[in-house]
Design an enzyme around this catalytic site. Structure first.
Site, PDB file in Angstrom:
ATOM      1  N   CYS A  79       1.324  -1.198   0.098  1.00 55.85           N
ATOM      2  CA  CYS A  79       0.072  -0.270  -0.424  1.00 55.85           C
ATOM      3  C   CYS A  79       0.736   1.323   0.008  1.00 55.85           C
ATOM      4  CB  CYS A  79      -1.003   0.203   0.884  1.00 55.85           C
ATOM      5  SG  CYS A  79      -2.304   0.762   1.537  1.00 55.85           S
ATOM      6  N   HIS A 247      -3.896  -4.675   0.341  1.00 53.92           N
ATOM      7  CA  HIS A 247      -2.968  -5.673   0.936  1.00 53.92           C
ATOM      8  C   HIS A 247      -3.351  -6.754   1.849  1.00 53.92           C
ATOM      9  CE1 HIS A 247      -2.686  -1.673   4.156  1.00 53.92           C
ATOM     10  NE2 HIS A 247      -3.479  -1.425   3.488  1.00 53.92           N
ATOM     11  N   GLU A 249      -1.884  -8.708   3.490  1.00 54.59           N
ATOM     12  CA  GLU A 249      -2.372  -9.493   4.990  1.00 54.59           C
ATOM     13  C   GLU A 249      -4.033  -9.463   5.761  1.00 54.59           C
ATOM     14  OE1 GLU A 249      -2.002  -4.999   5.277  1.00 54.59           O
ATOM     15  OE2 GLU A 249      -0.950  -6.179   4.207  1.00 54.59           O
TER      16      GLU A 249
END
Length: 269
Positions: A79, A247, A249
Site C-alpha cells: 500500500c 493489503h 495481510e
C-alpha cells in the site's frame, strides 16, 4: 530474517503475523542498522506519503532501504510502501512541491480520480475487494501456465486463493460498479502472471484495497485494477523487489499466497 519496517504507519503486527504464518522469520524494527542486516525487507503502512517519507528520513531508513534494494535484497512494499518506491508523491505534501520517495521507480503518486471518463462517480477512498488483471501496457500479454509446480503455475478455481475467494467476495457484495470489465480472465484460466510474487495467482483474483492515491503506470507495472480508472496495483523493480497496492495481510487465502511467495523469494537469497 525479514525486517518489517516500523516508520510509525500501521499494520505492522498483522504483516509480521502473516509472514510468520507463511513460514518466514520476521521481526519489526525501526532501527536502520537492523534493516541493513536483514535478509529481506517489507515496507507496510497506511497514511500520507509526505509524512511517511519525512519519518523514514529522520530515522535513517530511507537511504538504507534504497541501498539494500538496489543491491538486490528481496523487498515488498505494501500500500503506502508501494507508493514510497516511486520518485515522488503528492499526498500530504505542499501543493506544487511533491515529497521525495525511495526513487526506485519513476513518476509521481497522485490522487485517484473520483469519476471515470464517462463522468460516472466512484467512491474515493477505494475500499473493499477488487480484482487484479494483466497490465494493459503489455497488451494483455500473459505467460502460458507452466503447469503444476511451475514458476508461472495457475491454480484451478478450487485451489488456494482461486475461485473460492472470488465467490466469497461476490457473495458479500464487496465489489463496486466498474471493477470487473467483461474481458476479465477468470481465476483458473489459461493465463498467468509472469512475476514470481504471483505464482499460483490468476488474473481476476480478488484482493482487499483501501487507498485514495495511485501509482503511475509503466514498464514496472505487473498488475492493474480498475476503479474510476485502470491503475497500477502491483509493481516490480529488478528481479526481487515488488510493491502491491492491496493489503495481502487482509486478503484471505490469496493474500496469504502472495506473502508465502515473498517468503520463498526471500529464502532463495
Amino acid at each position: 530474517m525479514i525486517a518489517v519496517v516500523d516508520y510509525q504507519k500501521g499494520n505492522l503486527k498483522s504483516v509480521e503475523r502473516g509472514l510468520i504464518a507463511a513460514g518466514g522469520e520476521a521481526f519489526i524494527t525501526a532501527d536502520a542498522s537492523e534493516i541493513a542486516k536483514a535478509d529481506a525487507i517489507v515496507l507496510p503502512g497506511v497514511g500520507a506519503f509526505a509524512d511517511a517519507a519525512a519519518t523514514m528520513c529522520e530515522l535513517g531508513q530511507m537511504e538504507v532501504i534504497r541501498e539494500r534494494v538496489r543491491a538486490g535484497v528481496p523487498f515488498l512494499g505494501i500500500c503506502l510502501g508501494e507508493h514510497l518506491m516511486f520518485e515522488q508523491g503528492v499526498e500530504g505534501a505542499t501543493e506544487g512541491s511533491p515529497a521525495c520517495g525511495l526513487g526506485l521507480l519513476p513518476g509521481t503518486v497522485v490522487a485517484m480520480p473520483r469519476c471515470d471518463e464517462q463522468g460516472t462517480a466512484f467512491k474515493v477512498p477505494h475500499v473493499g475487494w477488487n480484482t487484479i488483471e494483466m497490465p494493459a501496457c503489455n497488451g494483455g500479454a500473459a505467460i502460458p501456465s507452466c503447469g503444476e509446480g511451475g514458476e508461472n503455475a495457475v491454480l484451478s478455481s478450487g485451489g488456494v486463493g482461486g475461485g473460492a475467494a472470488r465467490s466469497s467476495a461476490a457473495k458479500r457484495g464487496l465489489f463496486e460498479h466498474g471493477a470487473f470489465p467483461g474481458s476479465t480472465p477468470q481465476p483458473g484460466g489459461d493465463l498467468a502472471f509472469a512475476c514470481p510474487l504471483f505464482d499460483g495467482i490468476a488474473p481476476g483474483e480478488y484482493f482487499y484495497f483501501t487507498h485514495s492515491y495511485i501509482a503511475p503506470t509503466g514498464s514496472h507495472t505487473i498488475a492493474e485494477t480498475t476503479h474510476s480508472v485502470r491503475f497500477t496495483s502491483a509493481v516490480q523493480y529488478g528481479n526481487r523487489a515488488f510493491g502491491v497496492q492491496f493489503h495481502p495481510e487482509k486478503s484471505s487465502d490469496a493474500g496469504a499466497r502472495v506473502l508465502a511467495n515473498f517468503v520463498a523469494i526471500a529464502a532463495r537469497g
